[in-house]
Design a protein around this motif. Structure first.
Motif, short mmCIF file in Angstrom:
data_model
loop_
_atom_site.label_atom_id
_atom_site.label_comp_id
_atom_site.label_asym_id
_atom_site.label_seq_id
_atom_site.Cartn_x
_atom_site.Cartn_y
_atom_site.Cartn_z
N PRO A 212 0.81 -1.23 0.00
CA PRO A 212 0.00 0.00 0.00
C PRO A 212 0.84 1.28 0.00
O PRO A 212 0.44 2.29 -0.59
CB PRO A 212 -0.83 -0.13 1.29
N ILE A 215 1.51 1.87 -3.43
CA ILE A 215 0.27 2.28 -4.11
C ILE A 215 -0.04 3.75 -3.82
O ILE A 215 -0.40 4.51 -4.73
CB ILE A 215 -0.90 1.38 -3.66
N TRP A 222 -4.59 -1.80 -6.33
CA TRP A 222 -5.12 -2.61 -5.23
C TRP A 222 -5.40 -4.04 -5.69
O TRP A 222 -5.36 -4.97 -4.88
CB TRP A 222 -6.37 -1.97 -4.65
N TYR A 225 -2.28 -5.85 -5.22
CA TYR A 225 -2.13 -6.20 -3.80
C TYR A 225 -2.95 -7.44 -3.46
O TYR A 225 -2.49 -8.33 -2.74
CB TYR A 225 -2.56 -5.03 -2.92
#
Length: 272
Positions: A212, A215, A222, A225
């Motif tokens: 994150p 990101i 996401w 992820y």
């Protein structure tokens, strides 16, 4: 340094699993947040201490990063925290001993996953993104490169890496439970945790911070992820619940439990 035998550690772990299953939801969420934040802070320290290493020192980054990262697990276990990867060993062992049920294991894992994620995201966003601790110069490069290595693995690679990680992390929790003084606990936590970081295994809660953080800096998605989260979660679960919890249950307690049940049965028959 006083130290408990493996048989005693099994008993301590089972009791801790029962204790965790009885926590009020608010307590689990607060302690889960703390653990997620502590692990994220350990990873942030790792990034900040290794990103500027160049030349010959760059080769030492894995070792140096591994040496500082354990502060997160030390804080979790000694200051107080509920960490998913540790509970992937503790809760199943209490289940094998039939002290709790499967529903309680799943409930614990579910809420601790959520609260660990919130704690890790808090550090990634407020400290990494808003302050800029993971978004400037070499620190950004380190964050993105590290997250990229984790994302760009196959499902099987991430799964196996997750097993290796939690084999070591739950061994660290095991040693912490075995030590009776703070020095022994810190040392017991530090060595296995340093090993998993230096080797490069994947930890589902640590990844809740580093991916994150990348990101938030404008790299990856996401969905990237999520594709990493699933196999690492599953691998961590196997590493903790099978390679430590189940292994030591069968090695030290299952036979003893069977003998006790048999004796209880014979006693009841005599009483009849």
């Amino acid at each position: 340094m006083a130290y408990n035998s493996p048989e005693k550690i099994v008993e301590i772990t089972i009791n801790n699993g029962v204790k965790k299953s009885k926590f009020p939801l608010s307590q689990s969420l607060i302690l889960g947040f703390q653990a997620g934040a502590f692990i994220a802070l350990g990873y942030l320290l790792c990034v900040r201490t290794t990103a500027t290493l160049t030349g010959d020192l760059a080769g030492l980054s894995s070792l140096i990063g591994g040496a500082v990262f354990p502060i997160g697990l030390i804080l979790t276990l000694l200051a107080g925290g509920e960490l998913l990867t540790g509970n992937m060993m503790v809760m199943p062992l209490a289940r094998y001993a039939k002290k709790i049920n499967t529903k309680q294991v799943i409930k614990n894992w579910f809420f601790i996953t959520i609260s660990n994620f919130i704690g890790a995201i808090f550090v990634a966003y407020f400290f990494g993104h808003l302050i800029g601790l993971t978004e400037t110069g070499p620190y950004l490069a380190k964050t993105v490169a590290t997250a990229g290595l984790k994302i760009h693995t196959t499902f099987m690679q991430a799964f196996l890496s997750g097993i290796g990680c939690n084999y070591l992390v739950t061994a660290a929790v095991w040693l912490c439970y075995g030590a009776e003084d703070i020095t022994g606990k810190v040392f017991g936590i530090w060595v296995p945790t340093m090993t998993f970081v230096a080797v490069g295994f994947q930890h589902v809660v640590a990844n809740m911070f580093i991916i994150p953080a990348a990101i938030f800096a404008g790299h990856f998605t996401w969905m990237d992820y999520l594709h990493n989260f699933i196999p690492v979660f599953l691998g961590n679960a196997v590493g903790g619940s099978v390679f430590i919890s189940m292994a030591y249950w069968y090695a030290f307690k299952k036979k003893e439990s069977s003998i006790k049940q048999s004796n209880d049965f014979l006693t009841s028959k005599k009483g009849a």
